[in-house]
Design an enzyme around this catalytic site. Structure first.
Site, PDB file in Angstrom:
ATOM      1  N   LYS A 159     -11.370  -2.865  -3.968  1.00 37.10           N
ATOM      2  CA  LYS A 159     -12.283  -1.733  -4.136  1.00 37.10           C
ATOM      3  C   LYS A 159     -11.533  -0.447  -4.403  1.00 37.10           C
ATOM      4  O   LYS A 159     -12.105   0.535  -4.858  1.00 37.10           O
ATOM      5  CB  LYS A 159     -13.253  -1.584  -2.953  1.00 37.10           C
ATOM      6  CG  LYS A 159     -12.687  -1.695  -1.541  1.00 37.10           C
ATOM      7  CD  LYS A 159     -13.778  -1.469  -0.481  1.00 37.10           C
ATOM      8  CE  LYS A 159     -13.730  -2.424   0.689  1.00 37.10           C
ATOM      9  NZ  LYS A 159     -12.540  -2.383   1.541  1.00 37.10           N
ATOM     10  N   LYS A 176       0.825  -1.224   0.000  1.00 36.94           N
ATOM     11  CA  LYS A 176       0.000   0.000   0.000  1.00 36.94           C
ATOM     12  C   LYS A 176       0.852   1.264   0.000  1.00 36.94           C
ATOM     13  O   LYS A 176       0.469   2.267  -0.598  1.00 36.94           O
ATOM     14  CB  LYS A 176      -0.953   0.004   1.198  1.00 36.94           C
ATOM     15  CG  LYS A 176      -2.096  -0.968   1.026  1.00 36.94           C
ATOM     16  CD  LYS A 176      -3.309  -0.561   1.852  1.00 36.94           C
ATOM     17  CE  LYS A 176      -4.468  -1.501   1.550  1.00 36.94           C
ATOM     18  NZ  LYS A 176      -5.554  -1.413   2.523  1.00 36.94           N
ATOM     19  N   LYS A 189      -4.814  -8.825  -6.616  1.00 35.17           N
ATOM     20  CA  LYS A 189      -6.063  -9.006  -5.872  1.00 35.17           C
ATOM     21  C   LYS A 189      -7.163  -8.077  -6.404  1.00 35.17           C
ATOM     22  O   LYS A 189      -6.878  -6.935  -6.739  1.00 35.17           O
ATOM     23  CB  LYS A 189      -5.754  -8.658  -4.411  1.00 35.17           C
ATOM     24  CG  LYS A 189      -6.807  -9.006  -3.420  1.00 35.17           C
ATOM     25  CD  LYS A 189      -6.371  -8.606  -2.014  1.00 35.17           C
ATOM     26  CE  LYS A 189      -6.407  -7.109  -1.821  1.00 35.17           C
ATOM     27  NZ  LYS A 189      -6.278  -6.664  -0.427  1.00 35.17           N
TER      28      LYS A 189
HETATM   29  P1  TYM Z   1     -10.963  -4.942   3.565  1.00 31.16           P
HETATM   30  O1  TYM Z   1     -11.912  -3.819   3.789  1.00 31.16           O
HETATM   31  O2  TYM Z   1      -9.841  -4.730   2.613  1.00 31.16           O
HETATM   32  O3  TYM Z   1     -11.739  -6.214   3.099  1.00 31.16           O
HETATM   33  C1  TYM Z   1     -12.832  -6.745   3.849  1.00 31.16           C
HETATM   34  C2  TYM Z   1     -12.795  -8.267   3.799  1.00 31.16           C
HETATM   35  O4  TYM Z   1     -12.828  -8.704   2.447  1.00 31.16           O
HETATM   36  C3  TYM Z   1     -11.732  -9.583   2.201  1.00 31.16           C
HETATM   37  N1  TYM Z   1     -11.259  -9.368   0.821  1.00 31.16           N
HETATM   38  C4  TYM Z   1     -11.140 -10.331  -0.092  1.00 31.16           C
HETATM   39  N2  TYM Z   1     -11.388 -11.652  -0.046  1.00 31.16           N
HETATM   40  C5  TYM Z   1     -11.166 -12.366  -1.170  1.00 31.16           C
HETATM   41  N3  TYM Z   1     -10.704 -11.816  -2.322  1.00 31.16           N
HETATM   42  C6  TYM Z   1     -10.439 -10.492  -2.410  1.00 31.16           C
HETATM   43  N4  TYM Z   1     -10.003  -9.968  -3.547  1.00 31.16           N
HETATM   44  C7  TYM Z   1     -10.661  -9.688  -1.259  1.00 31.16           C
HETATM   45  N5  TYM Z   1     -10.501  -8.365  -1.001  1.00 31.16           N
HETATM   46  C8  TYM Z   1     -10.865  -8.183   0.277  1.00 31.16           C
HETATM   47  C9  TYM Z   1     -10.660  -9.168   3.204  1.00 31.16           C
HETATM   48  O5  TYM Z   1      -9.747 -10.221   3.437  1.00 31.16           O
HETATM   49  C10 TYM Z   1     -11.499  -8.836   4.421  1.00 31.16           C
HETATM   50  O6  TYM Z   1     -11.810 -10.007   5.139  1.00 31.16           O
HETATM   51  N6  TYM Z   1      -7.951  -4.926   7.543  1.00 31.16           N
HETATM   52  C11 TYM Z   1      -9.253  -5.356   7.058  1.00 31.16           C
HETATM   53  C12 TYM Z   1     -10.411  -4.833   7.871  1.00 31.16           C
HETATM   54  C13 TYM Z   1     -10.330  -5.090   9.329  1.00 31.16           C
HETATM   55  C14 TYM Z   1     -10.517  -6.321  10.000  1.00 31.16           C
HETATM   56  C15 TYM Z   1     -10.359  -6.027  11.392  1.00 31.16           C
HETATM   57  C16 TYM Z   1     -10.773  -7.609   9.570  1.00 31.16           C
HETATM   58  C17 TYM Z   1     -10.094  -4.141  10.277  1.00 31.16           C
HETATM   59  N7  TYM Z   1     -10.113  -4.718  11.510  1.00 31.16           N
HETATM   60  C18 TYM Z   1     -10.453  -7.024  12.342  1.00 31.16           C
HETATM   61  C19 TYM Z   1     -10.877  -8.606  10.540  1.00 31.16           C
HETATM   62  C20 TYM Z   1     -10.710  -8.315  11.903  1.00 31.16           C
HETATM   63  C21 TYM Z   1      -9.413  -4.860   5.636  1.00 31.16           C
HETATM   64  O7  TYM Z   1      -8.765  -3.931   5.208  1.00 31.16           O
HETATM   65  O8  TYM Z   1     -10.391  -5.460   4.968  1.00 31.16           O
END
Ligand code: TYM
Length: 331
Positions: free
Chosen positions: A197, A111, A194
Site C-alpha cells: 500500500k 524500509k 511485494k
Molecule cells: P501490514 O499493514 O503491512 O499488512 C497487513 C497484513 O497484510 C499482509 N500483507 C500481504 N499478504 C500477502 N501479500 C502481500 N503483498 C501483502 N502485503 C501485506 C501482511 O503480512 C499482514 O498480515 N506488522 C504488520 C501489522 C501488525 C501485526 C501485529 C500483524 C502489527 N502488529 C501483530 C500481526 C500481529 C504489518 O505491517 O502489516
C-alpha cells in the site's frame, strides 16, 4: 477456543495483497476462534504520517475490515493507540529483545533503505511492539502474510526469553498462520517486489477501493512475459509475474495453482487476464460498496471502535498488569 490476534497498518488504502494474504483469512477464522483484530496506528507512525490523513485512514481501514466481513460482535475490533497495554508491554519488550535480534530483521533493512541513520528509532523497535500486540492478549495464532514470518519468530524469541529470565511460564508460543496460494502477492509492475500500500506507483497494486474499470485496466497492464501459460507450476518458478497472477487467480477462485494451469495451459495472457479481472471485480466490488456505506456514518463507526477498545482493554490490561508485577513494577 484458541485466541487469534492480527493487525494492519492504516498507512494507505488496503490492497489485494492485504486482503488475500491476511484479511480474508481473518474473516474465516472468526467461525472457530476467539478473534482480536487491530488497526495499528502506533506502527504506522514509525514512518511519517500526516496527522489528518492518519486519522482518516484509520477510520477507512476499520470500515474496510467491516466491509470485508469482520464481525464486531464476534470479534474484538479496535484501534491500537486506544489501548495503553500495547505501549506498556512494548517498553518491557524493548528491554527483553537483544540488539542482535533486531539487527537481523530484513523488513527494517528494506524500509530504512540506504539512509539507515535517518530512520526513526520506532521503525527499529517496531517488531517489539508487534510482539507486545500479540502477547498482551495471550494470543496463540496469528494469521499474516508471508512477509511477517520473521517478526513472528522474534515474538516467540521474546516470549521465551521473558519466561526464561523471570523463571515463569507466562507467554505461550505463537503459531503463525500463513495460508493459501496468495500469502505473498507481488507487485503488478515487478514480480519480485511485494504488492504494497505504500508503493509510490498506484499501478503496482489493486486497492480495495478501486473501481471495476480501474481494476480491469490495472490487470490488463500488469507486467507479464511473452510466453503462453505453462502446464505445470514448476515451469512458473522462473516467471515471477506469471506465477503471481496464477497465485492470485487460484486464491480468488478457491482452487490451487495447478488447477488454474490445467484450465489455462497454452493460452496467452489476454484471455487469462480478462478472466482474472472478472474474478477480482466480483470479489472486490461488494467490499468497496460496503466500505462507502460504513464511512457514511462516522459516528456509528467511532462508537463501534470505542466499544471494541473497551473490550480489548478488558482482555489486555490484566495480562499486562501481571507482566508488570513479574518484572517488579508497583507495590
Ligand atoms: P501490514 O499493514 O503491512 O499488512 C497487513 C497484513 O497484510 C499482509 N500483507 C500481504 N499478504 C500477502 N501479500 C502481500 N503483498 C501483502 N502485503 C501485506 C501482511 O503480512 C499482514 O498480515 N506488522 C504488520 C501489522 C501488525 C501485526 C501485529 C500483524 C502489527 N502488529 C501483530 C500481526 C500481529 C504489518 O505491517 O502489516
Amino acid at each position: 477456543m484458541q485466541r487469534v490476534f492480527s493487525g494492519i497498518q492504516p498507512s494507505g488504502v488496503p490492497t489485494l495483497g492485504n486482503y488475500l494474504g491476511a484479511i480474508r483469512n481473518w474473516v474465516a477464522l472468526q467461525n472457530d476462534h476467539d478473534c482480536v483484530f487491530c488497526v495499528v496506528d502506533m506502527h504506522a507512525i514509525t514512518s511519517w504520517q500526516e496527522p489528518a490523513a492518519l486519522r482518516t485512514q484509520t477510520r477507512e481501514m476499520a470500515a474496510t475490515l467491516l466491509a470485508c466481513g469482520i464481525d464486531p460482535v464476534r470479534s474484538v475490533l479496535f484501534v491500537q493507540s486506544a489501548v495503553s497495554a500495547h505501549a506498556r508491554l512494548a517498553w518491557i519488550f524493548n528491554c527483553v529483545a537483544r540488539l542482535g535480534w533486531l539487527n537481523r530483521m530484513t523488513q527494517f533493512k528494506d524500509k530504512a533503505g540506504k539512509d539507515r541513520e535517518a530512520a526513526s528509532a520506532g521503525l527499529y523497535v517496531y517488531p517489539n511492539l508487534m510482539a507486545a500486540d500479540i502477547h498482551a492478549y495471550h494470543a496463540t495464532r496469528v494469521p499474516v502474510g508471508d512477509d511477517q514470518r520473521q517478526h513472528l519468530e522474534l515474538a516467540n524469541d521474546i516470549g521465551e526469553k521473558f519466561n526464561h529470565d523471570y523463571q515463569v511460564e507466562f507467554f505461550p508460543r505463537i503459531e503463525p498462520l500463513i495460508l493459501g496460494p496468495a500469502a505473498r502477492v507481488m507487485s503488478l509492475r515487478d514480480g519480485t517486489k511485494k504488492m504494497s500500500k505504500s508503493d509510490p506507483s498506484d499501478q503496482s497494486r489493486i486497492n480495495l477501493t478501486d473501481s471495476a474499470d480501474t481494476i480491469a485496466q490495472k490487470i490488463r497492464r500488469a507486467k507479464t512475459d511473452p510466453l503462453p501459460l505453462p502446464a505445470t507450476t514448476e515451469e512458473l518458478a522462473a516467471r515471477p509475474e506469471a506465477r503471481n497472477l496464477v497465485g492470485i487467480y487460484a486464491a480468488l477462485a478457491g482452487i490451487d495453482p495447478a488447477s488454474v494451469l490445467t484450465e489455462f495451459a497454452g493460452s496467452g495472457f489476454g484471455t487469462f487476464k480478462d478472466r482474472l479481472a472478472g474474478l477480482t471485480i466480483e470479489a472486490l466490488a461488494p467490499i468497496a460498496a460496503d466500505t462507502t456505506h460504513w464511512l457514511a456514518d462516522p459516528t456509528q463507526l467511532d462508537t463501534l471502535l470505542r466499544a471494541g477498545a473497551e473490550r480489548a482493554r478488558a482482555l489486555a490490561d490484566p495480562i499486562v498488569r501481571e507482566v508488570e508485577q513479574i518484572v517488579g513494577f508497583g507495590g
